[in-house]
Design an enzyme around this catalytic site. Structure first.
Site, PDB file in Angstrom:
ATOM      1  N   TYR A   1     -33.537 -23.005  -1.398  1.00  0.00           N
ATOM      2  CA  TYR A   1     -34.988 -22.303  -1.877  1.00  0.00           C
ATOM      3  C   TYR A   1     -34.680 -21.343  -2.841  1.00  0.00           C
ATOM      4  O   TYR A   1     -33.866 -20.763  -3.657  1.00  0.00           O
ATOM      5  CB  TYR A   1     -34.954 -21.243  -0.253  1.00  0.00           C
TER       6      TYR A   1
ATOM      7  N   GLU B   1     -42.437 -24.223 -11.299  1.00  0.00           N
ATOM      8  CA  GLU B   1     -42.170 -25.274 -10.107  1.00  0.00           C
ATOM      9  C   GLU B   1     -41.701 -26.987 -10.623  1.00  0.00           C
ATOM     10  O   GLU B   1     -42.525 -27.060 -11.768  1.00  0.00           O
ATOM     11  CB  GLU B   1     -42.417 -25.395  -8.660  1.00  0.00           C
TER      12      GLU B   1
ATOM     13  N   GLY C   1     -30.171 -24.541   2.841  1.00  0.00           N
ATOM     14  CA  GLY C   1     -30.954 -25.835   2.198  1.00  0.00           C
ATOM     15  C   GLY C   1     -31.412 -24.761   1.063  1.00  0.00           C
ATOM     16  O   GLY C   1     -30.615 -23.525   1.201  1.00  0.00           O
TER      17      GLY C   1
END
Lengths: 74, 486
Positions: B176, B284, B174
């Site tokens: 991250y 983000e 994944g």
């Protein structure tokens, strides 16, 4: 002159993690604050690293580190 | 490079280097050799490039001040043209066409996985086991100006299930975010619902080690598919291989994890059980900074890298950014496939916006109110559980990738009471509109037309010509326009 005062929580005592060199001369230093974990390069613009001009919105309160939540609690 | 070569060329990619070569041949990668300061120079150039969501090139920096001889790539997946080339399609392929290219591959192909002995794997050409200093390996820079430190924003993190370490399918890969915390440590941000969050909590609960391998500069298909929400027991490697229709070469990391044999860099690390360090903020994907939190910390045990490695990173922040083109279609396609298992009436899903915080779904309405039922099903798909916050439902005659058409549907087919608000639902912790981090409201707007037993019925619509002929004419007009310039 590299300061060891953290631009984010204003604690002193930052440690040097790395120095960048170009043609043998040190061109910048990466520092890390052991209190709030802020890392910075001393060549960055003042508004990101200088406690005198950095935005208070992004300050960390060194006297109250308990306020920051811990992720992935059982 | 002729148009006919593209599918074969895409299938022959086995590394970031292969893909950069393909992009360069197509005019989609450039080298930035002027001297540039890490801050704010790298950020400024990356942001300027990502303004062009359709055509932005990848940028390879090879002259960053203080990092002589080191290379950094950004924007590798930073435009639809780059995504098109990865999928073997020409530049200028529409987003809708790319969506159906991916949706058509779903579940269609067999995985082709081969294993390369460690001694022959390019990723292990150079090995560092002592005096590890990530700052000496990676030309890092502050991605957004108030990030809490230097971030690795495009890491594919591989791990084995700490409670079932021999199970290939339960290995997780994944993406991250990692914040470097000193020369040989980093924090990793995740949430309990992500595979890595589950594995960290399981390791800490049982007191067993959790080792990970952080792959940087990877096969461009993995970067896309490692970010795709698939089932926990599905291997991202198998999935990426099947979706690319091409073989993937694996090898072992020094700490026993299956990794890509042709990655640029792999960082091997071990979770420090129960420890947390201050992490963040980080700019983000919603376009705002995350908060400061205490996150799990990993100690680096070794680093392997190719000779003259390329550090691949991403600009992420207020959109449009590489993050949106990297994961947008591969967020949409699984939702589409999962919905169609229950409701074959679903004709397309556009979840491009902020990782699906807003999604648009087109559906052939079976009966009055049917689209609302489909919307509720979407909320229970793996990605929908946390991310699908605002859903706009449109009829099948509306292209959800054409926002002008979506606005037409909103304008002419929505009544104010066709809106459903679901209060106090799960929310992504970094959604700035949440009531509290992790909890917020959902919105469904039904912009489909009226069917019996609704008394109004469908309006008598104008039907302008559509279809292949009109698409071809549009392309020809565009070409004539471009031709007039040259």
């Amino acid at each position: 002159m590299t300061t060891t005062v953290c631009g984010r929580c204003k604690s002193s005592g930052a440690v040097t993690d790395h120095q960048g060199r170009q043609d043998g001369a040190v061109v910048w230093t990466i520092l890390r604050c052991p209190t709030c974990n802020f890392s910075w390069r001393d060549s960055e613009p003042a508004r990101a690293i200088d406690p005198a001009v950095r935005s208070a919105d992004f300050a960390v309160d060194a006297g109250d580190l308990q306020r920051y939540p811990k992720i992935l609690q059982q | 490079m002729t148009m006919n070569d593209l599918p074969n060329r895409a299938r022959s990619i086995s590394s970031l280097r292969d893909f950069l070569e393909l992009l360069e041949d197509a005019g989609q990668a450039i080298t930035w050799s002027d001297a540039v300061m890490p801050e704010p120079g790298v950020r400024n150039i990356a942001v300027a490039a990502s303004r062009d969501a359709n055509g932005a090139p990848a940028i390879v920096f090879d002259n960053i001040t203080g990092y002589p001889g080191k290379r950094l790539a950004v924007g590798v997946h930073g435009s639809w043209d780059n995504i098109a080339l990865l999928l073997g399609r020409p530049k200028g392929t529409t987003i809708r066409e790319l969506f159906f290219e991916i949706a058509g591959r779903w579940g269609d192909q067999e995985a082709q996985i081969s294993f390369v002995p460690e001694a022959q794997a390019p990723v292990h050409e150079c090995r560092i086991e002592q005096d590890i200093n990530l700052y000496d390996v990676l030309p890092v820079y502050r991605i957004n100006e108030y990030d809490g430190g230097f971030y690795i924003g495009k890491a594919s993190v591989a791990s084995r299930d700490p409670l079932d370490p021999d199970n290939f399918g339960k290995q997780n890969v994944g993406i991250y975010r990692l914040q470097i915390q000193g020369p040989d440590s980093f924090t990793l941000m995740t949430i309990p619902s992500h595979d890595m969050g589950r594995q960290i909590m399981a390791a800490e609960r049982e007191g067993v080690p959790l080792k990970i391998a952080v792959m940087l500069g990877n096969h461009p298909g993995l970067a896309v598919f490692a970010a795709t929400p698939i089932g926990y027991e599905e291997s991202e490697y198998s999935y990426a291989s099947a979706m690319m229709g091409a073989p993937i070469r694996l090898t072992k990391s020094g700490n026993g994890i299956d990794i890509l044999a042709d990655s640029e860099i792999v960082i091997e690390a071990e979770l420090q059980l129960g420890e947390r360090e201050l992490e963040g903020p980080f700019g983000e994907f919603p376009g705002s900074y995350s908060g400061v939190r205490k996150a799990p910390i990993f100690k680096v045990t070794a680093v392997s890298h190719r000779r003259d490695p390329i550090f691949e990173n991403i600009y992420i922040g207020r959109g449009w950014t590489e993050h949106d083109t990297l994961i947008g279609l591969h967020t949409s396609a699984p939702i589409y496939a999962q919905l169609r298992q229950s409701f074959p009436e679903v004709t397309a899903v556009n979840a491009l916006y902020q990782h699906g915080l807003t999604g648009i779904i087109s559906v052939k309405n079976r009966m009055a109110g049917f689209a609302k039922t489909v919307a509720l099903r979407a909320l229970s798909t793996p990605h929908g559980v946390m991310y699908l916050k605002n859903l706009i439902m449109v009829d099948a005659d509306v292209d959800p990738f054409d926002l002008n058409q979506v606005m037409w549907a909103l304008s002419t087919r929505t009544r104010a009471d066709d809106i459903i608000v679901l209060p106090n639902m799960p929310a992504v912790p970094i959604d700035p509109s949440a009531v509290v981090p992790g909890k917020g409201h959902r919105l469904i707007i039904d912009a489909t037309s009226y069917l019996p037993p609704d008394p109004v019925g469908e309006a008598h619509l104008v039907t302008p010509p559509t279809g292949d002929e009109i698409d071809a004419l549009s392309k020809r007009i565009r070409e004539m326009q471009l031709g007039a310039l040259s």
